[in-house]
Design a protein around this motif. Structure first.
Motif, PDB file in Angstrom:
ATOM      1  N   ASP A  32       0.835  -1.210   0.000  1.00  0.00           N
ATOM      2  CA  ASP A  32       0.000   0.000   0.000  1.00  0.00           C
ATOM      3  C   ASP A  32       0.868   1.257   0.000  1.00  0.00           C
ATOM      4  O   ASP A  32       0.565   2.234  -0.695  1.00  0.00           O
ATOM      5  CB  ASP A  32      -0.908   0.007   1.228  1.00  0.00           C
ATOM      6  N   LEU A  33       1.949   1.224   0.770  1.00  0.00           N
ATOM      7  CA  LEU A  33       2.851   2.370   0.817  1.00  0.00           C
ATOM      8  C   LEU A  33       3.524   2.574  -0.534  1.00  0.00           C
ATOM      9  O   LEU A  33       3.654   3.711  -1.018  1.00  0.00           O
ATOM     10  CB  LEU A  33       3.899   2.161   1.911  1.00  0.00           C
ATOM     11  N   ASP A  34       3.921   1.494  -1.166  1.00  0.00           N
ATOM     12  CA  ASP A  34       4.591   1.591  -2.467  1.00  0.00           C
ATOM     13  C   ASP A  34       3.655   2.242  -3.493  1.00  0.00           C
ATOM     14  O   ASP A  34       4.092   3.071  -4.313  1.00  0.00           O
ATOM     15  CB  ASP A  34       5.021   0.199  -2.922  1.00  0.00           C
ATOM     16  N   ALA A  35       2.402   1.870  -3.430  1.00  0.00           N
ATOM     17  CA  ALA A  35       1.433   2.469  -4.351  1.00  0.00           C
ATOM     18  C   ALA A  35       1.269   3.962  -4.078  1.00  0.00           C
ATOM     19  O   ALA A  35       1.157   4.767  -5.013  1.00  0.00           O
ATOM     20  CB  ALA A  35       0.085   1.755  -4.222  1.00  0.00           C
ATOM     21  N   ALA A  36       1.254   4.323  -2.796  1.00  0.00           N
ATOM     22  CA  ALA A  36       1.064   5.726  -2.417  1.00  0.00           C
ATOM     23  C   ALA A  36       2.228   6.607  -2.851  1.00  0.00           C
ATOM     24  O   ALA A  36       2.047   7.807  -3.107  1.00  0.00           O
ATOM     25  CB  ALA A  36       0.855   5.836  -0.911  1.00  0.00           C
ATOM     26  N   VAL A  37       3.413   6.035  -2.937  1.00  0.00           N
ATOM     27  CA  VAL A  37       4.594   6.830  -3.317  1.00  0.00           C
ATOM     28  C   VAL A  37       4.984   6.578  -4.773  1.00  0.00           C
ATOM     29  O   VAL A  37       6.129   6.842  -5.172  1.00  0.00           O
ATOM     30  CB  VAL A  37       5.785   6.545  -2.375  1.00  0.00           C
ATOM     31  N   GLY A  38       4.056   6.078  -5.547  1.00  0.00           N
ATOM     32  CA  GLY A  38       4.296   5.926  -6.977  1.00  0.00           C
ATOM     33  C   GLY A  38       5.334   4.892  -7.335  1.00  0.00           C
ATOM     34  O   GLY A  38       6.048   5.024  -8.345  1.00  0.00           O
ATOM     35  N   GLY A  39       5.446   3.832  -6.527  1.00  0.00           N
ATOM     36  CA  GLY A  39       6.384   2.755  -6.811  1.00  0.00           C
ATOM     37  C   GLY A  39       7.813   3.041  -6.381  1.00  0.00           C
ATOM     38  O   GLY A  39       8.737   2.271  -6.712  1.00  0.00           O
ATOM     39  N   ALA A  40       8.012   4.133  -5.628  1.00  0.00           N
ATOM     40  CA  ALA A  40       9.376   4.517  -5.213  1.00  0.00           C
ATOM     41  C   ALA A  40      10.022   3.465  -4.320  1.00  0.00           C
ATOM     42  O   ALA A  40      11.231   3.221  -4.403  1.00  0.00           O
ATOM     43  CB  ALA A  40       9.363   5.863  -4.511  1.00  0.00           C
ATOM     44  N   LEU A  41       9.217   2.830  -3.474  1.00  0.00           N
ATOM     45  CA  LEU A  41       9.778   1.814  -2.581  1.00  0.00           C
ATOM     46  C   LEU A  41      10.277   0.615  -3.388  1.00  0.00           C
ATOM     47  O   LEU A  41      11.392   0.119  -3.171  1.00  0.00           O
ATOM     48  CB  LEU A  41       8.737   1.377  -1.550  1.00  0.00           C
ATOM     49  N   GLY A  42       9.467   0.139  -4.304  1.00  0.00           N
ATOM     50  CA  GLY A  42       9.878  -0.994  -5.130  1.00  0.00           C
ATOM     51  C   GLY A  42      11.112  -0.682  -5.953  1.00  0.00           C
ATOM     52  O   GLY A  42      12.007  -1.531  -6.097  1.00  0.00           O
TER      53      GLY A  42
END
Length: 514
Positions: A32-42
């Motif tokens: 969910d966090l990755d989606a919120a930050v536009g894939g930045a975490l991934g």
């Protein structure tokens, strides 16, 4: 630091920590966090060597698309290997990352993990515990901290679906965290502040939690024949004290467990004086007494259904014209005589009388003593394990298992009559030191002479683990509080009963020599 529990969701500000399983598998909160930050975490994971192995940490500052100052991905390892300790490390790592920033809030996302052995609520409580333990600071005497060095973090919030269960799981852990903090504070205090009488006054404050506390001064101890303990403190201007604490939360008919702590508030070595280098660390020679006192406080604050007594001998070992000399012979409360060969082997002299008093007065079902007793145990085991010496296999297993559960490791050491040869005296019943060989073992053999027949006893030599010179997973550099969690867990697992009536404070009786 405030601990809270809230429903999962994206915080508006502060730091958010999420877990990642081994193999770069994102937990639901991490997805969910990755989606919120536009894939930045991934993308950050793909560009780094972070794979989700246990204790790996990946940080992203000021991520776009959210109001967070920092997001932290922390490796959880394999799902089927996750336990309470793993989430304590998870919470601690999140705390360390959050403290790098200026924010006041840390949120730790805890998900339901299919292969985990514990519920998300339990894991959330342990993540909070890890954060609190790692966030400990002793700033009492700091007056000129720069703004950038002052802590800003105020709240740790575990995000978990079942907040009611998480709060229930946290309640006893909060008492444990307070107990560890209490012990660390005592150990960290300088000796000019925490002398025997001052320590005894602090122990008396446990009465407000329902602990019965009695303090014996030198006159009372002299009447009981405690020549071994009194000899150690006779060179100091500070009066020696024996503090007796009782938490009787179990069946009134049940014999208690006795915990005995060495409380040498400063150890100069006495006439057998120590080298100057490193002597300042001898303020920590009361760690066993600190842990014992903190344990009683913890049990009282969580209303433990167990009967436990704590006895601590508080002294200062100082050189002076009245100090004990090498070659002196003292008579212990047990009636056994001791030739003092080395005044720097004083802890065992204090414990000899404290152990005997605990047995004579309370007839305990088991006795455990803790002491920063020997440098030899540090040479033998380093700083990863405390030494365990015992006359009872069942008690040894209880302690070892409890230590493994909470991350306070014990290693059982050998004992035997052959070691007694080293402490035979030419003029008394025994001498207080043997040779260089097996120094921690001969110290334990000395203590064993003050254990009455049929009493299950264990001695924990915590000299290598009571103070850490580097940060550990859930402990910053400094006092560790080692032993509070171990003994609390052992008592909870093996000596607690069903709910009993609230204990009534009573003063213990006094008995003389046997």
């Amino acid at each position: 630091m405030k601990v809270a529990f809230a429903q999962p969701g994206l915080p508006k500000s502060g730091c958010l920590a999420v877990g990642v399983l081994e193999g770069s598998v994102l937990t639901p909160s991490a997805r969910d966090l990755d989606a919120a930050v536009g894939g930045a975490l991934g993308r950050a994971i793909a560009a780094s060597r972070f794979t989700g192995k246990a204790d790996q940490v990946l940080e992203i500052l000021a991520p776009a698309g959210v109001g967070l100052d920092r997001i932290v991905a922390i490796g959880l390892g394999k799902a089927d290997a996750i336990d309470a300790r793993r989430f304590e490390s998870f919470g601690a790592a999140a705390l360390v990352a959050a403290e790098k920033g200026k924010g006041a809030d840390l949120a730790i996302a805890v998900d339901v993990l299919a292969d985990a052995k514990l519920s998300a609520a339990t894991l959330a409580a342990h993540a909070a515990l890890g954060a609190v333990l790692r966030g400990y600071r002793f700033d009492t005497y700091r007056t000129k901290l720069k703004p950038e060095d002052k802590p800003t973090l105020k709240t740790v919030t575990a995000l978990v679906a079942d907040t009611v269960a998480a709060k229930a799981a946290w309640e006893p852990l909060a008492a444990v965290a307070e107990g560890v903090t209490f012990a660390r504070n005592l150990i960290s205090e300088p000796s000019n502040v925490l002398h025997p009488e001052a320590f005894a006054k602090i122990a008396k404050t446990l009465e407000k939690d329902g602990v019965s506390v009695e303090v014996l001064g030198e006159k009372e101890m002299a009447k009981l024949g405690m020549g071994s303990l009194l000899g150690v403190g006779q060179g100091s201007e500070r009066e020696s004290q024996l503090v007796v604490m009782r938490w009787m939360g179990g069946d009134p008919e049940d014999a208690p467990v006795a915990v005995v702590g060495k409380g040498v508030c400063f150890d100069s070595g006495g006439i057998s004086i120590k080298p100057a280098a490193g002597m300042e660390e001898m303020k920590t020679d009361m760690s066993g007494a600190a842990v014992t006192t903190a344990l009683l406080r913890t049990l009282a604050r969580r209303k433990a259904c167990a009967n436990v007594v704590g006895v601590i001998g508080l002294v200062e070992n100082m050189p002076s014209g009245t100090a004990q000399r090498p070659g002196d012979v003292v008579t212990s409360m047990s009636g056994q005589t001791i030739e003092v060969i080395n005044t720097d082997a004083e802890g065992r002299l204090v414990l000899a009388d404290a152990l005997w008093y605990a047995q004579e007065t309370f007839k305990p079902k088991a006795v455990v003593d803790l002491a920063t007793l020997t440098g030899a145990i540090v040479i033998a085991l380093g700083t990863d394990n405390a030494g365990l010496f015992s006359n009872d296999d069942a008690l040894s297993k209880m302690l070892t298992d409890a230590g493994a559960d909470v991350g306070e490791a014990l290693w059982r050491m050998p004992m035997g009559e052959s070691y007694d040869e080293q402490i035979k005296s030419d003029i008394a019943d025994m001498k207080n030191v043997g040779g260089r060989e097996g120094g921690s073992i001969t110290a334990a053999q000395f203590l064993k002479r003050f254990i009455q027949p049929g009493v299950a006893w264990a001695h924990l030599d915590i000299a290598g683990v009571s103070w850490t010179k580097k940060a550990l997973a859930t402990a910053p550099k400094g006092a560790s509080g080692f032993g509070v969690r171990l003994l609390e867990r052992m008592i909870a697992t093996h000596y607690e009963t069903a709910a009993a009536p609230a204990p009534k404070a009573k003063k213990p009786g006094k008995k003389g020599k046997k």
